[in-house]
Every structure is written in structure tokens, then in C-alpha cells.
Design an enzyme around this catalytic site. Structure first.
Site, mmCIF file in Angstrom:
data_model
loop_
_atom_site.group_PDB
_atom_site.id
_atom_site.type_symbol
_atom_site.label_atom_id
_atom_site.label_comp_id
_atom_site.label_asym_id
_atom_site.label_seq_id
_atom_site.Cartn_x
_atom_site.Cartn_y
_atom_site.Cartn_z
ATOM 1 N N HIS A 186 0.852 -1.200 0.000
ATOM 2 C CA HIS A 186 0.000 0.000 0.000
ATOM 3 C C HIS A 186 0.888 1.252 0.000
ATOM 4 O O HIS A 186 1.929 1.291 0.660
ATOM 5 C CB HIS A 186 -0.911 -0.013 1.230
ATOM 6 C CG HIS A 186 -2.004 0.998 1.139
ATOM 7 N ND1 HIS A 186 -1.786 2.341 1.361
ATOM 8 C CD2 HIS A 186 -3.298 0.866 0.810
ATOM 9 C CE1 HIS A 186 -2.930 2.988 1.173
ATOM 10 N NE2 HIS A 186 -3.864 2.116 0.842
ATOM 11 N N GLU A 200 -3.842 2.424 -7.250
ATOM 12 C CA GLU A 200 -4.255 3.499 -6.352
ATOM 13 C C GLU A 200 -3.344 4.717 -6.519
ATOM 14 O O GLU A 200 -2.280 4.792 -5.883
ATOM 15 C CB GLU A 200 -4.181 3.038 -4.892
ATOM 16 C CG GLU A 200 -5.073 1.875 -4.565
ATOM 17 C CD GLU A 200 -5.380 1.816 -3.080
ATOM 18 O OE1 GLU A 200 -6.556 1.873 -2.727
ATOM 19 O OE2 GLU A 200 -4.438 1.752 -2.281
HETATM 20 P P1 PGA Z 1 -9.664 5.838 0.486
HETATM 21 O O1 PGA Z 1 -8.429 4.812 0.650
HETATM 22 O O2 PGA Z 1 -10.844 5.014 -0.003
HETATM 23 O O3 PGA Z 1 -9.881 6.388 1.849
HETATM 24 O O4 PGA Z 1 -9.266 6.858 -0.518
HETATM 25 C C1 PGA Z 1 -8.200 3.842 -0.329
HETATM 26 C C2 PGA Z 1 -7.007 3.014 0.071
HETATM 27 O O5 PGA Z 1 -6.029 3.570 0.546
HETATM 28 O O6 PGA Z 1 -7.005 1.772 -0.080
#
Ligand code: PGA
Length: 228
Positions: free
Chosen positions: A101, A150
Site C-alpha cells: 500500500h 491506487e
Molecule cells: P480511500 O483509501 O478510499 O480512503 O481513498 C483507499 C485506500 O487507501 O485503499
């Protein structure tokens, strides 16, 4: 995988066992009230994983269990205080693990080399790996089952990337890595989820903020479009 995966990542945000119990019980009630078509996974903080597992069983919830991270060390390695290994996660019934992540890459200095080690160990235990990448150029180790695309500017900001652009990046990632299941994550909510799951290249979402309240997450799961 034809169905959509909606993965709720609680991060460091669920404060104690009472909050966990309340989330699970409310989710249980809601899930009884409607047919759930998408595949739902939750990623609690490590200390609550066994509790969530017990509640999933007790309430017969159609929810699978994941961990937000795994150690780069194995239980066979020399001692390393504070580490939770892939063997341990497997032993308590964890099915999925998030690796790489952006928050961990940026705040904890996790490098591609460390992440490759985590992937290898998680794979050796048969854990399903959701590997997060901030962009389509990020190296992805072999053995990854699912990629979560992401873009960092979209995470927790309320400013999601456009569904069309996310789809373009998801297709690029598939072509570059051969991994065929790509999620989009970053400010996805019940209101915008369908815009993403309608994209041909996107197979679900990794959800942070909108997974913290069971009513928000349930609405998001219901609104996600099944793939036909
Ligand atoms: P968020 O986070 O939905 O709060 O933007 C997504 C993530 O970090 O997996």
C-alpha cells in the site's frame, strides 16, 4: 474472476473491540436484508482479525477475511520482534493479504525489494495477494493475484481519479504484468462506485474511508455493478 470484489481496508482506524463488534453486527443485519452479488472482503487491523473471523462465522456473513500487511520475514528466519508472518496469518484463517500500500511505501519506507520478499512468503503460504501500485510503471513481483491501482493523490483526498483514466491505467497494468484482475482505489464511495465497476478493465475497488461505517460500506457494495 467475473464478479466484482469490494475490499474494505480499515487501516489504523477502528478504535477498539466494541467498534469492531458494532460494525460486524450492523453489516450482518444489512446483509440479511438484500441479495449481495459482489464479493466482499474486510481487512481489519491485525489485533482484530481473530475477532472478525469469529463474528463472520457466528453471523454467517458472506465476507472474506484479509490482512493489511504481512512480514517480510518468515517464522523460520532469525527472531524479529514485532513481526506477524505469513504462516501466522494463514494459521488463523486469513485468505487475502494487501501488500505494498502507498501509505506503507511512503511512510514506512517499504521498497520494491522488501515487497517482493513479502509476496514470496505470502505466496508460499497460499495467501491471495492484492498488490498495490501507485502507477502503471510500478514493478509487480510474480505471484500476485490481484493488483490494486491506487494513485496516491486520490487516496483519502475525496478527489478520485476519473473512471475513464483509471480504466486506461488498469488496462496498461494488465498488459504489462499479465495479472488479469485489477481494482481501483482512491476516494471511492457509494455514490461513485458504479462509475468504476462499469469500466471493462476494473474488477472492483479497494476502499478506505468509505469502509469505516457499515452503512456506507453496505451501500457501496449494493451499488457496485455485477459483471455479466
Ligand atoms: P480511500 O483509501 O478510499 O480512503 O481513498 C483507499 C485506500 O487507501 O485503499
Amino acid at each position: 474472476m467475473n464478479e466484482i470484489l469490494e475490499a474494505g481496508n480499515w487501516k489504523n482506524k477502528m478504535k477498539g473491540p466494541e467498534a469492531v463488534d458494532a460494525w460486524m453486527r450492523q453489516m450482518g443485519e444489512q446483509m440479511k436484508s438484500k441479495e449481495i452479488v459482489s464479493h466482499v472482503a474486510v481487512f481489519p487491523p491485525l489485533v482484530f482479525i481473530e475477532r472478525v473471523k469469529r463474528l463472520i462465522q457466528e453471523l454467517s456473513l458472506p465476507v472474506v477475511l484479509g490482512a493489511q500487511d504481512v512480514s517480510q520475514f518468515s517464522s523460520e528466519d532469525k527472531p524479529v520482534t514485532g513481526e506477524v508472518t505469513a504462516e501466522m496469518l494463514k494459521a488463523i484463517g486469513v485468505e487475502y493479504v494487501i501488500i505494498g500500500h502507498s501509505e506503507r511505501r511512503m511512510k514506512l519506507g517499504e521498497t520494491d525489494e522488501i515487497l517482493a520478499k513479502k509476496v514470496e512468503l505470502a505466496k508460499s503460504q497460499g495467501l491471495k495477494i492484492i498488490y498495490c501500485v501507485p502507477n502503471a510503471e510500478t514493478p509487480v513481483p510474480s505471484g500476485v493475484d490481484i493488483i490494486a491501482y491506487e494513485p496516491p493523490a486520490a487516496i483519502g483526498s475525496g478527489k478520485p481519479e476519473s473512471p475513464e483514466e483509471a480504466n486506461v491505467q488498469a488496462e496498461k497494468i494488465k498488459a504489462a504484468t499479465g495479472v488479469q484482475v485489477v481494482l481501483y482505489g482512491g476516494s471511492v464511495t457509494a455514490d461513485n462506485v458504479q462509475l468504476y465497476t462499469r469500466q471493462a478493465g476494473i474488477h472492483g475497488n479497494l476502499i478506505g474511508g468509505a469502509s469505516l461505517k457499515p452503512e456506507d460500506f453496505f451501500a457501496l457494495v449494493i451499488n457496485s455493478t455485477p459483471r455479466v
